[in-house]
Design an enzyme around this catalytic site. Structure first.
Site, short mmCIF file in Angstrom:
data_model
loop_
_atom_site.label_atom_id
_atom_site.label_comp_id
_atom_site.label_asym_id
_atom_site.label_seq_id
_atom_site.Cartn_x
_atom_site.Cartn_y
_atom_site.Cartn_z
N GLY A 8 46.37 23.05 5.45
CA GLY A 8 47.70 23.13 4.86
C GLY A 8 48.73 23.73 5.80
O GLY A 8 49.75 24.25 5.36
N THR A 10 50.96 22.54 7.72
CA THR A 10 52.30 21.95 7.85
C THR A 10 53.09 22.04 6.54
O THR A 10 54.19 21.49 6.44
CB THR A 10 52.21 20.47 8.29
N GLY A 11 52.55 22.75 5.55
CA GLY A 11 53.21 22.88 4.26
C GLY A 11 54.20 24.02 4.22
O GLY A 11 54.48 24.68 5.23
N VAL A 12 54.73 24.29 3.05
CA VAL A 12 55.78 25.30 2.86
C VAL A 12 55.35 26.68 3.37
O VAL A 12 56.07 27.33 4.13
CB VAL A 12 56.18 25.40 1.37
N GLY A 14 52.17 27.22 4.87
CA GLY A 14 51.31 27.05 6.04
C GLY A 14 52.04 27.06 7.36
O GLY A 14 51.52 27.58 8.35
N LYS A 130 44.00 28.89 -9.50
CA LYS A 130 43.56 29.97 -8.61
C LYS A 130 42.42 30.77 -9.25
O LYS A 130 41.50 31.23 -8.56
CB LYS A 130 44.73 30.89 -8.26
N ARG A 134 38.71 31.69 -7.72
CA ARG A 134 38.12 33.04 -7.65
C ARG A 134 36.78 33.08 -8.39
O ARG A 134 35.84 33.75 -7.93
CB ARG A 134 39.08 34.07 -8.25
#
Length: 317
Positions: A8, A10-12, A14, A130, A134
Site C-alpha cells: 500500500g 502508493t496510497g494516501v 503509504g 481492523k 487483531r
C-alpha cells in the site's frame, strides 16, 4: 538493520511511510514495495522515482500466495498501509508471514483512530475490519512480532474544508473564512500529520524491542477546535464566521447517514468518536520510540492554507 517491504506504499498513508523510509534509508538494509501491475501503469512517475531512490519494486497480486512469498524472501519486516476497504487483505499477508521464517516483524495498517480505546470501541462500525485483523493476530500469529501504530486522526484531513454536503461534520474553509466547530469547541483532540505518520513508523521500526507486540499511541499535537480556529484566524489575518455542530446534532447526523447507508457515514462516526475524547490518553508513546520532535498546529495550518490556495489555482488570500 531491518529489510522492509511496504504494502500500500502508493496510497494516501503509504506514500508518507515510504517517503519517510527513503529519507532514513541509511538505517535499513533494504527497502521495497509490493504493488499491482495497474498501479505500476497508473503511477509510473512515482514508481520510477522510488526506483531511483533505491527502492525495490515487486509487482504482483496481493491475493496470490506465490507472488507474496516471492517478495517476502528478501525481507524480515513487513509494513502494511492498506486503505479501509483493503484491511482484510492483511489476514492473508499475516498467514504467509507466519509461515516465512525470515519475517520477524509486521506492522498492520492501524494508523488512525484507536479501535480498542474503550469497551465501547468494539461496537463502532468503522472498527470492525481492523478488529477482525487483531483477532486473527491474537489467535494465529505466534512467531511474528506485531506492533500497532495508533495515530489518531490525520490532521490534514480532519482540519480542512469539507464538501457542503457534510460541512456539519466540521470544516475549516480558508477562502470563505468560515469554520464549523464540533461539540463545545473546547473538546481536545489529538492529531497526527501525514509527514509525522511516516516518521512515527520509521521510529517504531528502529525500536523493535520497546514496541514488541503492543499498540503504541503517538501523535503530533493536541488542540481544541477553538485553538485551531484561532490559528487559522492568526495566519489569515481575518476574523472568521463560525457555527457549531453540537455532539447531539453530530450523533443525529451520524444515525441518519448510517440508516441511509450514505458513503460518508463513517466521517460522522469518526468525528463523533474524536469529539467524545476517543483520541486522548494520560500520556503518549512518542518518547518510547524517541520521536518527540513532531509537527505543531502552526505548521499544520500553514500547510492546509497553502493546499487550499493551490486547489483554487494559487494566488493570495
Amino acid at each position: 538493520m531491518a529489510s522492509v517491504l511496504v504494502f500500500g506504499a502508493t496510497g494516501v498513508a503509504g506514500i508518507y511511510i515510504i517517503n519517510a523510509l527513503v529519507a532514513a534509508k541509511s538505517s535499513f538494509a533494504r527497502l521495497g514495495i509490493f504493488t499491482s501491475p495497474t498501479t505500476v501503469d497508473n503511477k509510473a512517475e512515482l514508481i520510477q522515482r522510488l526506483k531511483g531512490e533505491g527502492v525495490h519494486v515487486h509487482v504482483g497480486d496481493v491475493g496470490s500466495d506465490e507472488d507474496v512469498l516471492a517478495a517476502y524472501k528478501d525481507y524480515d519486516t513487513i509494513v502494511n498501509a492498506a486503505g479501509r476497504n483493503a484491511i482484510l487483505s492483511q489476514v492473508g499477508l499475516l498467514r504467509l508471514a507466519e509461515q516465512s521464517p525470515q519475517i520477524k516483524v509486521f506492522l498492520p495498517s492501524e494508523y488512525g483512530t484507536d479501535i480498542e480505546f474503550s469497551p465501547a470501541s468494539a461496537n463502532e462500525k468503522p472498527h470492525q475490519l481492523k478488529s477482525k485483523v487483531r483477532a486473527y493476530i491474537r489467535e494465529h500469529v505466534k512467531r511474528v512480532q506485531c506492533t500497532y501504530v495508533v495515530t489518531g486522526p490525520y490532521a490534514e484531513m480532519a482540519l480542512t474544508r469539507m464538501p457542503p454536503a457534510i460541512e456539519a461534520a466540521g470544516s475549516f474553509d480558508v477562502h470563505g473564512k468560515k469554520a464549523v466547530l464540533l461539540g463545545s469547541g473546547n473538546d481536545s483532540v489529538s492529531y497526527t500529520t501525514m509527514p509525522d505518520l511516516g516518521r512515527f513508523v520509521v521510529a517504531t521500526l528502529l525500536h523493535p524491542e520497546a514496541v514488541r507486540d503492543r499498540a503504541i499511541k503517538v501523535n503530533s499535537f493536541t488542540a481544541t477546535a477553538h485553538e485551531v480556529l484561532a490559528e487559522f484566524e492568526k495566519q489569515t489575518g481575518a476574523k472568521w464566521s463560525v457555527s457549531c455542530t453540537s455532539l447531539e446534532e453530530l450523533k443525529k447526523l451520524e444515525k441518519e447517514a448510517c440508516e441511509s447507508e450514505k458513503p460518508f457515514a463513517t466521517v460522522y462516526t469518526l468525528r463523533r468518536i474524536w469529539t467524545e475524547g476517543g483520541t486522548l490518553y494520560k500520556e503518549r508513546d512518542n518518547s518510547l520510540v524517541e520521536c518527540e520532535d513532531s509537527e505543531t498546529l502552526t505548521t499544520l495550518v500553514e500547510r492546509v492554507i497553502r493546499t487550499q490556495i493551490d486547489e483554487r489555482g494559487g494566488g493570495h488570500l
